[in-house]
Scaffold this active site. Structure first.
Site, short mmCIF file in Angstrom:
data_model
loop_
_atom_site.label_atom_id
_atom_site.label_comp_id
_atom_site.label_asym_id
_atom_site.label_seq_id
_atom_site.Cartn_x
_atom_site.Cartn_y
_atom_site.Cartn_z
N HIS A 71 0.94 -0.98 0.13
CA HIS A 71 -0.34 -0.20 0.29
C HIS A 71 0.76 0.93 0.25
CE1 HIS A 71 -3.36 -2.58 0.50
NE2 HIS A 71 -2.79 -2.99 1.71
N GLU A 155 -6.03 -11.58 3.39
CA GLU A 155 -4.87 -13.29 4.46
C GLU A 155 -6.30 -13.57 4.78
OE1 GLU A 155 -2.44 -11.14 7.54
OE2 GLU A 155 -3.73 -12.97 8.58
N THR A 195 -3.49 -11.74 11.83
CA THR A 195 -1.86 -11.31 11.55
C THR A 195 -1.55 -9.57 11.46
OG1 THR A 195 -1.27 -11.03 9.63
CG2 THR A 195 -0.27 -13.56 10.43
S1 SF4 Z 1 2.34 -10.43 8.49
FE1 SF4 Z 1 3.99 -8.85 9.63
S2 SF4 Z 1 5.76 -9.50 8.34
FE2 SF4 Z 1 4.38 -10.47 7.12
S3 SF4 Z 1 3.69 -8.65 5.44
FE3 SF4 Z 1 2.07 -8.24 7.63
S4 SF4 Z 1 2.96 -7.08 8.19
FE4 SF4 Z 1 4.60 -7.86 7.44
#
Ligand code: SF4
Length: 247
Positions: A71, A155, A195
């Protein structure tokens, strides 16, 4: 200047405004202190994805991507100038290279892209990959998988698409209570987190969930670099008069 150092602003050339007029503050204006948060800039997952994209562009010419690699308009424009093509219709591409973003994709989708003749560069962040594996582990051990996160986030779609059963995705205490009231929450649940989710929200939901179920297993999939950035932002916000977030 170290990242945590407090820097005084020294201006060698008086700044000018848009009309070109000198806008240097009067000499008796107190110096302002500018502090940089302890953790700033791209995380390693994004840096890795950019590096893989650059490598793919060097060796393969046109490289397709669904969505933004990062982004950040400056980085995205530079990659597009080198041949990165953003598309929402990967399905009709039969040759060339496609790069999977750090958010990841469902495993079946990656297989389908390979089977259709595309070369796939998988830039899924290792931390996201770990979250996908955590969901599979919980599923195989007979837990109802509960993901705390945004169901519409790429995600989460990737994690859900990697599983063979349908997990429960919740993003608030209200959604958790609604799942309990409608008997969608089972007694044996395995929990993981988007995450990049806010740690405080995850804590609040988990602290209520553990008393709703009989057997709860939690795999902490929160990204540590994000957590460190959130902590650093809170730390700076406590001490400064004005906080500017560039991003
Ligand atoms: S999980 Fe954490 S280290 Fe991996 S792309 Fe996303 S923000 Fe970055």
């Amino acid at each position: 200047m170290s990242r945590t150092a407090i820097a005084r602003l020294h201006l060698a050339v008086p700044p000018t405004n848009r009309e070109g007029r000198d806008c240097m503050p009067p000499l008796d204006t107190p110096l302002r202190t500018i502090e940089l948060a302890g953790q700033v800039g791209f995380c390693f997952g994004v840096k890795r994805a950019i590096h893989l994209a650059e490598e793919a562009l060097e060796s393969n010419g046109t490289v397709y991507i669904s969505g933004d690699l990062v982004h950040n308009a400056t980085v995205t424009s530079a990659l597009e100038a080198r041949g990165l093509v953003r598309t929402d219709t990967l399905n009709d591409k039969k040759e060339g290279t496609v790069i999977v973003r750090a958010h990841g994709l469902p495993a079946g989708e990656i297989r389908r892209l390979r089977d259709s003749g595309l070369q796939v560069v998988d830039a899924t962040c290792p931390i996201v990959h770990h979250a996908q594996q955590a969901a599979l582990t919980l599923e195989q051990e007979g837990y109802q998988v509960v993901i705390i996160g945004d169901a519409n986030h790429a995600e989460i779609r990737g994690i859900v698409g990697t599983m063979t059963t349908q997990p429960l995705v919740i993003d608030s205490i209200e959604e958790l209570r609604a799942a309990k009231a409608s008997h969608r929450l089972k007694r044996k649940v395995g929990v993981l987190f988007q995450t990049t989710h806010a740690l405080e929200l995850c804590k609040d939901i988990v602290s209520e969930l553990v008393f709703m179920c009989k057997d709860v297993r939690i795999i902490n999939t929160i990204c540590r670099p994000v957590q460190q950035r959130q902590d650093a932002a809170v730390d700076v916000a406590r001490r400064v008069d004005l906080m500017i977030i560039v991003g």
